[in-house]
Scaffold this active site. Structure first.
Site, PDB file in Angstrom:
ATOM      1  N   HIS A 162       0.828  -1.216   0.000  1.00 28.98           N
ATOM      2  CA  HIS A 162       0.000   0.000   0.000  1.00 28.98           C
ATOM      3  C   HIS A 162       0.862   1.265   0.000  1.00 28.98           C
ATOM      4  CE1 HIS A 162      -3.315  -2.724   1.257  1.00 28.98           C
ATOM      5  NE2 HIS A 162      -2.355  -3.277   1.984  1.00 28.98           N
ATOM      6  N   SER A 283      14.116  21.611 -16.488  1.00 29.38           N
ATOM      7  CA  SER A 283      12.865  22.346 -16.630  1.00 29.38           C
ATOM      8  C   SER A 283      13.186  23.648 -17.339  1.00 29.38           C
ATOM      9  CB  SER A 283      12.283  22.616 -15.254  1.00 29.38           C
ATOM     10  OG  SER A 283      11.439  23.745 -15.299  1.00 29.38           O
ATOM     11  N   LYS A 289      15.592  21.584 -11.360  1.00 30.05           N
ATOM     12  CA  LYS A 289      14.932  20.312 -11.683  1.00 30.05           C
ATOM     13  C   LYS A 289      15.813  19.323 -12.433  1.00 30.05           C
ATOM     14  CE  LYS A 289      11.041  19.512 -10.948  1.00 30.05           C
ATOM     15  NZ  LYS A 289       9.798  20.008 -11.514  1.00 30.05           N
ATOM     16  N   GLU A 296       9.152   8.454 -17.002  1.00 31.10           N
ATOM     17  CA  GLU A 296       7.742   8.873 -17.091  1.00 31.10           C
ATOM     18  C   GLU A 296       7.158   8.459 -18.436  1.00 31.10           C
ATOM     19  OE1 GLU A 296       6.970  12.962 -14.929  1.00 31.10           O
ATOM     20  OE2 GLU A 296       8.900  12.970 -15.908  1.00 31.10           O
TER      21      GLU A 296
END
Ligand code: ARG
Length: 466
Positions: A162, A283, A289, A296
Site C-alpha cells: 500500500h 525544466s 529540476k 515517465e
C-alpha cells in the site's frame, strides 16, 4: 508499362472509372506497409523458386524474377525506390517495379498466390523477427537488473505494501522481482513464437491454390517450422499479431511499474537513487529540476501499447471468414508496439546501468516500526500465539508513537509493561536480522538473495547469444 493510357494501375484496368482520390488514399497502406518490403521480397523469391521447381514457370523466368527482386530490394535500401501512392500497398509497388525491370515474366510471379496469403506470410516473417529482437532486448534489461543488484548487494530498503513501509528487504531482492517478471515475459514471447512460426503461403485467396505447389519447400526456404492446415484460417488469422501485442502489453505493464518506482525513488522525499544525467531532463523555468522524463514516458507509452491491443482485438471480433480489408488495420498498431517496446527496453537498460543507489538514505528512511512484524515473531517464538503477539506489538507501537519514540528508544521496563516475555535480546532485532530471518526459498535473506542472483546469472548465461 504498368500504367495504361488512362493512368490506371494493374488492378483497376477492368474498371471504367478512375478511382476517387480520397478513396484511393483511404485504402492505401503503402505509407506504413513499405516497412514489410524485406519480408515481401523474401516471400516472393521463395515462391518463384518453388514455382520453377514444380515446373509451373521456367528456370529462366524464375532467375529473372529473383534477380529483379534482389535489385528492387537494393533500390529500396539505397533509398532510390519510388513508392508511388497509386500502388495501394507494398505488394503492388514491388510487382509494378518488377514489370518495369523484367517485363512480362513479372506477370508469372503471382501464379498460385494471392495478396491474402502473401500479406499473411509477410506479417508472420515480420513478427518472427520482432519476437527475436524483443527477447534479446528483454535479456539485456535483465542483465542490467542483475548487474545493479550485484553491485548493491548489501543495500537494505523498506519494502512496501500500500506504499506504506512494511518490512525491510534487500534492494537486490526487490530488483530481482523485476527479473522474474521479465522472465515470464520472455516465456510468453517464446511461446507465441510457436504459433507465429507457421507458413500460410499456398492458401491462395482463401480456398487453397489450383496448382501443384510444394508448401513444405516454401516452409524450408522461409524458415517456418510448420505449414498451416486450413487455408481459410490461414488467410484470416491474426492471432499471432494479437499474441505479440498481448505479450507486449504485459511487458509494458511491468516496465511501467518499474518506471513508477524509479520516479518515486528519485524524488527528493525518497532519495533512494540518482538517475544519471544522461537520462534526466531539465525544466524550462525551474533551474533546480532533474526530471525523470525518460521513465515517465516509459510509464506513459504503456497506454498506446494497450490501445493497439484493444484496437486489433476489436477489428477482428466481427469479421466473417476469410480475409477482409479491415485486417490491414493490424499494421500500424503492431509496428508502433514493436518500436515502443524495444525502445523502452533499451532506454531503461541504459538508465538502470548508470543510476546510483543511496544505500544510506534507504536505511535512514526506515523507522523502527518497520520491525513490528519481527517483534511479533519474537514473542511467537516464545510460544505466544501469533494473534496475541500481534495485539501486544500493536499496543506497544501506539504507545511509542504517542510519545514520538522509536522502538529502540523504549526501555526494557517499557517493553515489559506490554509483555513479560520481552528481554534484553529484543534490542538485537535489527534491519539485518529481520532480513536474514526470512531465509526461505524466494525470501529476502542475504543467503537466499545470493542464491537468486546465482540462479538469475545462470538463466542469462544459458540464453547467452540465443
Ligand atoms: N494491404 C493489404 C493488407 O494489409 C494486403 C492484402 C490485400 N488483399 C486484398 N485482397 N485486398 O491486409
Amino acid at each position: 508499362m504498368s500504367w495504361n493510357s488512362k493512368g490506371q494501375s494493374r488492378l483497376r484496368r477492368r474498371f471504367h472509372k478512375q478511382v476517387d482520390r480520397a478513396a484511393q488514399d483511404y485504402v492505401a497502406s503503402l505509407r506504413f506497409d513499405r516497412r514489410l518490403y524485406r519480408y515481401d521480397i523474401e516471400g516472393s523469391i521463395a515462391h518463384a523458386k518453388m514455382l520453377a521447381k514444380q515446373g509451373l514457370i521456367s528456370e529462366d523466368e524464375a532467375s529473372l524474377i529473383v534477380s529483379g527482386l534482389v535489385a528492387i530490394k537494393e533500390e529500396i535500401e539505397r533509398g532510390e525506390f519510388n513508392f508511388r501512392a497509386e500502388c495501394e500497398d507494398i505488394h503492388m509497388s514491388i510487382e509494378e517495379r518488377l514489370f518495369e525491370k523484367i517485363g512480362d515474366a513479372a506477370g508469372k510471379l503471382h501464379t498460385a498466390r494471392s495478396r491474402n496469403d502473401q500479406i499473411a506470410v509477410d506479417m508472420r516473417l515480420f513478427v518472427k523477427e520482432a519476437v527475436g529482437d524483443t527477447i534479446e532486448r528483454i535479456r539485456k534489461l535483465q542483465r542490467a537488473i542483475v548487474g545493479l543488484a550485484e553491485n548493491n548487494k548489501t543495500a537494505i530498503m523498506p519494502g512496501y505494501t500500500h506504499l506504506q513501509q512494511a518490512q525491510p528487504v534487500m534492494f537486490a531482492h526487490h530488483l530481482l522481482a523485476y527479473f522474474e517478471m521479465l522472465e515470464r515475459d520472455v516465456m510468453r514471447f517464446s511461446d507465441c513464437l510457436k504459433r507465429v512460426d507457421v507458413l500460410p503461403l499456398g492458401s491462395g485467396a482463401l480456398a487453397g491454390v489450383a496448382y501443384p505447389v510444394d508448401r513444405e519447400f516454401l516452409a524450408r526456404e522461409l524458415g517456418f517450422s510448420q505449414i498451416s492446415h486450413n487455408s481459410i484460417d490461414a488467410v484470416s488469422d491474426r492471432d499471432f499479431v494479437i499474441e505479440y501485442e498481448a505479450a507486449a502489453a504485459i511487458t509494458m505493464m511491468h516496465l511501467s511499474r518499474l518506471a513508477e518506482e524509479i520516479v518515486l525513488w528519485s524524488s527528493q522525499e525518497f532519495g533512494f537513487i540518482e538517475i544519471d544525467e544522461a537520462y534526466v531532463t531539465g525544466s524550462s523555468i525551474m533551474p533546480q529540476k532533474r526530471n525523470p522524463d525518460v521513465v515517465e514516458l516509459a510509464r506513459g507509452k504503456t497506454g498506446r501499447v494497450y490501445g493497439s491491443l484493444v484496437a486489433i482485438l476489436t477489428v477482428m471480433k466481427g469479421l466473417p471468414l476469410a480475409y477482409n480489408r479491415d485486417m490491414q488495420e493490424d499494421k500500424e498498431g503492431l509496428f508502433d508496439t514493436v518500436d515502443t517496446l524495444i525502445s523502452t527496453l533499451e532506454v531503461l537498460c541504459g538508465l538502470l546501468s548508470t543510476m546510483k543507489i543511496n544505500a544510506v538514505r534507504m536505511r535512514e528512511s526506515m523507522s523502527g516500526y518497520i520491525l513490528a512484524t519481527d517483534l511479533a515473531d519474537y514473542l511467537t517464538k516464545k510460544k505466544l500465539p501469533f494473534r496475541e503477539a500481534y495485539e501486544i506489538v500493536a499496543e506497544l507501537i501506539k504507545y511509542a508513537a504517542d510519545r514520538g519514540k522509536d522502538l529502540h528508544a523504549l526501555s526494557l521496563a517499557e517493553y515489559r509493561r506490554f509483555s513479560r516475555l520481552f528481554d534484553e535480546d529484543v534490542y538485537a532485532i535489527t534491519l539485518d536480522t529481520s532480513v536474514n530471518a526470512r531465509n526461505v526459498v524466494g525470501g529476502t535473506a542475504v543467503e537466499q538473495v545470493s542464491a537468486a542472483l546465482a540462479r538469475a546469472r545462470k538463466i542469462l548465461e544459458a540464453h547467452h547469444g540465443k
